[in-house]
Design an enzyme around this catalytic site. Sequence first.
Site, PDB file in Angstrom:
ATOM      1  N   ASP A  40     144.843 140.239 -12.609  1.00  0.00           N
ATOM      2  CA  ASP A  40     145.073 139.586 -11.321  1.00  0.00           C
ATOM      3  C   ASP A  40     144.375 138.230 -11.332  1.00  0.00           C
ATOM      4  O   ASP A  40     143.213 138.125 -11.719  1.00  0.00           O
ATOM      5  CB  ASP A  40     144.497 140.464 -10.196  1.00  0.00           C
ATOM      6  CG  ASP A  40     144.998 140.080  -8.819  1.00  0.00           C
ATOM      7  OD1 ASP A  40     145.027 138.875  -8.512  1.00  0.00           O
ATOM      8  OD2 ASP A  40     145.350 140.986  -8.051  1.00  0.00           O
ATOM      9  N   CYS A  80     149.854 138.521  -4.733  1.00  0.00           N
ATOM     10  CA  CYS A  80     149.861 139.755  -5.523  1.00  0.00           C
ATOM     11  C   CYS A  80     151.167 140.542  -5.461  1.00  0.00           C
ATOM     12  O   CYS A  80     151.875 140.681  -6.453  1.00  0.00           O
ATOM     13  CB  CYS A  80     148.699 140.650  -5.087  1.00  0.00           C
ATOM     14  SG  CYS A  80     147.070 139.900  -5.343  1.00  0.00           S
ATOM     15  N   LYS A 128     145.935 148.792 -11.108  1.00  0.00           N
ATOM     16  CA  LYS A 128     146.594 148.103 -10.003  1.00  0.00           C
ATOM     17  C   LYS A 128     148.082 147.931 -10.266  1.00  0.00           C
ATOM     18  O   LYS A 128     148.480 147.335 -11.256  1.00  0.00           O
ATOM     19  CB  LYS A 128     145.940 146.739  -9.771  1.00  0.00           C
ATOM     20  CG  LYS A 128     146.490 146.006  -8.553  1.00  0.00           C
ATOM     21  CD  LYS A 128     145.674 144.773  -8.223  1.00  0.00           C
ATOM     22  CE  LYS A 128     146.169 144.127  -6.935  1.00  0.00           C
ATOM     23  NZ  LYS A 128     145.334 142.976  -6.524  1.00  0.00           N
ATOM     24  N   HIS A 249     148.496 116.760   1.898  1.00  0.00           N
ATOM     25  CA  HIS A 249     149.763 117.238   2.430  1.00  0.00           C
ATOM     26  C   HIS A 249     149.455 118.240   3.548  1.00  0.00           C
ATOM     27  O   HIS A 249     148.503 119.012   3.447  1.00  0.00           O
ATOM     28  CB  HIS A 249     150.571 117.900   1.312  1.00  0.00           C
ATOM     29  CG  HIS A 249     151.959 118.268   1.704  1.00  0.00           C
ATOM     30  ND1 HIS A 249     152.247 119.439   2.371  1.00  0.00           N
ATOM     31  CD2 HIS A 249     153.153 117.637   1.523  1.00  0.00           C
ATOM     32  CE1 HIS A 249     153.553 119.508   2.578  1.00  0.00           C
ATOM     33  NE2 HIS A 249     154.124 118.424   2.076  1.00  0.00           N
ATOM     34  N   ASP A 311     149.525 138.300 -12.464  1.00  0.00           N
ATOM     35  CA  ASP A 311     150.452 138.117 -11.344  1.00  0.00           C
ATOM     36  C   ASP A 311     150.511 136.674 -10.862  1.00  0.00           C
ATOM     37  O   ASP A 311     151.533 136.206 -10.370  1.00  0.00           O
ATOM     38  CB  ASP A 311     150.115 139.070 -10.192  1.00  0.00           C
ATOM     39  CG  ASP A 311     148.668 138.969  -9.725  1.00  0.00           C
ATOM     40  OD1 ASP A 311     147.883 138.203 -10.321  1.00  0.00           O
ATOM     41  OD2 ASP A 311     148.311 139.684  -8.761  1.00  0.00           O
ATOM     42  N   HIS A 312     149.405 135.958 -10.982  1.00  0.00           N
ATOM     43  CA  HIS A 312     149.311 134.549 -10.578  1.00  0.00           C
ATOM     44  C   HIS A 312     147.991 134.026 -11.113  1.00  0.00           C
ATOM     45  O   HIS A 312     147.268 134.733 -11.830  1.00  0.00           O
ATOM     46  CB  HIS A 312     149.384 134.395  -9.051  1.00  0.00           C
ATOM     47  CG  HIS A 312     148.474 135.330  -8.318  1.00  0.00           C
ATOM     48  ND1 HIS A 312     147.101 135.182  -8.306  1.00  0.00           N
ATOM     49  CD2 HIS A 312     148.739 136.456  -7.610  1.00  0.00           C
ATOM     50  CE1 HIS A 312     146.563 136.154  -7.611  1.00  0.00           C
ATOM     51  NE2 HIS A 312     147.526 136.957  -7.185  1.00  0.00           N
TER      52      HIS A 312
END
Length: 563
Positions: A40, A80, A128, A249, A311-312
């Site tokens: 993760d 996630c 997980k 932004h 996942d990222h």
Amino acid sequence: MLLLLVSVIVALALVAPAPETQEKRLQVAQAPNVVLVASDSFDGRLTFQPGSQVVKLPFINFMRARGTTFLNAYTNSPICCPSRAAMWSGLFTHLTESWNNFKGLDPNYTTWMDVMEKHGYQTQKFGKLDYSSGHHSISNRVEAWTRDVAFLLRQEGRPIINLIPDKNRRRVMDKDWQNTDKAIAWLRQVNSTKPFVLYLGLNLPHPYPSPSSGENFGSSTFHTSLYWLEKVAYDAIKIPKWLALSEMHPVDYYSSYTKNCTGKFTENEIKNIRAFYYAMCAETDAMLGEIILALHKLNLLQKTIVIYTSDHGEMAMEHRQFYKMSMYEASAHVPILMMGPGIKANLQVPSLVSLVDIYPTMLDIAGIPLPLNLSGYSLLPLSSNTSANDQAFRVHHPPWILSEFHGCNANASTYMLRTGQWKYIAYSDGTLVQPQLFDLSLDPDELTNIATEFPEITYSLDQQLRSVINYPKVSASVHRYNKEQFIMWKQSVAQNYSNYIAHLRWHQDWQKDPRKYENAIQRWLAIHSSPPTHSPLSLVHQWLTTHSSPIAVDNKKTFSSYT
């Protein structure tokens, strides 16, 4: 399988399968084992130069030397549950409507592991998973709607560090180590005469919960021991450049504020947060290593394809943020490494790939025919040194990847099209919020938005994005979903609503003036479900100048159903 076929023929109790079915099952029986380790929040840029110089990752380096590293691998949603839903389904986020950490795949959804099990693979999962609906807290079910309501509240604790001053403390994340041990125990007893697929999901290097910040206040503690911190090359840590708050932004400003990162941070604080994050990555690498070592000791390594991904990524204070929930490289870039039989050693692949490619890759490894409706493509052709395979991938795989985000901590549904040197980011319905365009070949830190300087490129990329996903309709659909979910939740808690709402993750700000925020919610509920007509840019500006409380936005939905 042969004994079963013999018994079937002798007994004449069942019809024998067609010859092609027998052939496919025999092919699966001869297929390699597969182990997928998914962590993760692991920044994919740490798996190749120069990012790999900042921390010792011996087992990722082992995989690099003996396998294939994908240099441009991306999440399909930088949070996630939706990202994992993409990985397990092979479909883009809007196609499964996996909108946030509460809304993922249906519990009975057929994943690649289900298909492999049906075709004769032994299967097991540890750790997980987090790809199906309903496994996160109430906060994750209803937080996303805050983007549509006129207030701006911090939803996370300020990122902090916590050190265990023990040079011998190797096992810091106990839960991950326990699941690693379970996976190894399973490998020791698995029937090695049949192929198997093993999945291990790790929580690290995700930040830990921060109880000192109050109940339900997110996970903002970067926690490690001196043992792992010594694996980090402190002098090599880069202090990221930040834009001034007034130059950010509007969506980035909203994210930075809700993540409690708009206050003052010293360079030492930033460097320590990054160092502790890298140390957590080193511990993650060690658990990957335990799996690799176990396969070696059991004489399974030469028969097993090992895949590592995440996942990222993790912002780790880049762009004045931590966590993920952003399309910047730190959050969106993920590791994908493969090694094993048939995988080319010491190969670096620059092609754009993403997590939806995991599903077809797993089936391709097993020799199982691929469904035609997948968003992803097998990575096996790219892991070979033959130009024919690479060319076949290029012919079928489009030269872009899509990522989208619809969860909390961002006040607009966000869409990223990554292609060639360009990263194009569109928001909401494409009109309420200005897009961003980065030339990663000249601006790898993504500090200069050149969308207005290159209108023709911006228009072309926006048209290309719209050909992939009807993002205004998707945004409107998510907006409706958020309101419907909030209304359902509000009705379910009835008179306890005020008490519940005061203890969600923004409770510290909420309790300063709860009546004002409750009234803002009531005004939001009183209007119809169409997306707001005011721009988050103007609302953020209003908040900055008056210190009142605004924000707004909308959201999205499916490609196939919403074209």
